[in-house]
Design a protein around this motif. Structure first.
Motif, PDB file in Angstrom:
ATOM      1  N   THR A  24      19.814  25.989  44.988  1.00 49.56           N
ATOM      2  CA  THR A  24      19.101  26.515  46.151  1.00 49.56           C
ATOM      3  C   THR A  24      18.527  25.406  47.020  1.00 49.56           C
ATOM      4  O   THR A  24      18.176  25.656  48.173  1.00 49.56           O
TER       5      THR A  24
ATOM      6  N   ASP B 271      26.570  21.871  42.733  1.00 48.18           N
ATOM      7  CA  ASP B 271      26.968  23.245  42.458  1.00 48.18           C
ATOM      8  C   ASP B 271      28.071  23.216  41.412  1.00 48.18           C
ATOM      9  O   ASP B 271      28.829  22.243  41.314  1.00 48.18           O
TER      10      ASP B 271
ATOM     11  N   GLU C 294      18.715  37.005  39.708  1.00 44.31           N
ATOM     12  CA  GLU C 294      19.994  36.307  39.802  1.00 44.31           C
ATOM     13  C   GLU C 294      19.792  34.810  40.051  1.00 44.31           C
ATOM     14  O   GLU C 294      20.655  34.139  40.614  1.00 44.31           O
ATOM     15  N   GLN C 295      18.630  34.301  39.626  1.00 48.98           N
ATOM     16  CA  GLN C 295      18.354  32.872  39.717  1.00 48.98           C
ATOM     17  C   GLN C 295      18.015  32.337  38.331  1.00 48.98           C
ATOM     18  O   GLN C 295      17.399  33.021  37.522  1.00 48.98           O
TER      19      GLN C 295
ATOM     20  N   VAL D  14      16.618  25.031  40.736  1.00 47.98           N
ATOM     21  CA  VAL D  14      16.819  26.476  40.792  1.00 47.98           C
ATOM     22  C   VAL D  14      18.223  26.735  41.313  1.00 47.98           C
ATOM     23  O   VAL D  14      18.623  26.196  42.355  1.00 47.98           O
ATOM     24  N   TYR D  15      18.970  27.536  40.571  1.00 44.64           N
ATOM     25  CA  TYR D  15      20.325  27.906  40.957  1.00 44.64           C
ATOM     26  C   TYR D  15      20.398  29.415  41.166  1.00 44.64           C
ATOM     27  O   TYR D  15      19.814  30.189  40.399  1.00 44.64           O
ATOM     28  N   ASP D  16      21.128  29.828  42.196  1.00 47.76           N
ATOM     29  CA  ASP D  16      21.588  31.207  42.271  1.00 47.76           C
ATOM     30  C   ASP D  16      22.807  31.258  41.364  1.00 47.76           C
ATOM     31  O   ASP D  16      23.642  30.344  41.388  1.00 47.76           O
TER      32      ASP D  16
ATOM     33  N   THR E  62      16.313  28.806  36.594  1.00 49.67           N
ATOM     34  CA  THR E  62      15.621  27.535  36.780  1.00 49.67           C
ATOM     35  C   THR E  62      15.922  26.682  35.561  1.00 49.67           C
ATOM     36  O   THR E  62      15.644  27.084  34.433  1.00 49.67           O
TER      37      THR E  62
END
Length: 112
Positions: A99, A105, A70-71, A84-86, A73
């Motif tokens: 993250t 965001d 669920e990430q 890196v994003y969730d 990059t």
């Protein structure tokens, strides 16, 4: 004749399932758009093959991305570092939460 018909049906089912698997392998594939309080209209495009684009009122860039669970990059050409994003998807809505607490965001992006 029944065996031949059964074999043909099995082959069709396997090919159909394989085709479905290819589509769902990249949850981000597509164009996602929304409004960001600092950047105006934001559009992310993910091609399903590791290439992406991001555009807002001030910036347009291309880059690459990889998904791990669920990430995601993301490394855009003009960014110094990858981010890196969730990510979470609910229906046709995407949220990207950085993250590192430094990158922006993106919430409630809608799939086009």
């Amino acid at each position: 004749m029944k065996k031949l018909t059964a074999a043909i049906l099995c082959i069709i089912m396997v090919l159909t399932l394989a085709a479905c698997g290819g589509e769902s392998g990249d949850a981000l594939k597509g164009t996602w758009s929304g409004t960001h309080s600092d950047y105006g209209t934001v559009t992310w495009k993910f091609d399903g093959k590791g290439k992406c684009e991001m555009e807002n009122d001030f910036f347009q860039g291309e880059g690459t991305y990889t998904i791990d669970g669920e990430q995601v990059t993301i490394k855009l050409e003009l960014w110094d570092n990858e981010v890196v994003y969730d990510f979470s998807i609910s229906g046709k809505s995407l949220n990207l939460t950085a993250t590192d607490q430094l990158a922006a965001d993106y919430e409630n992006l809608t799939k086009k």
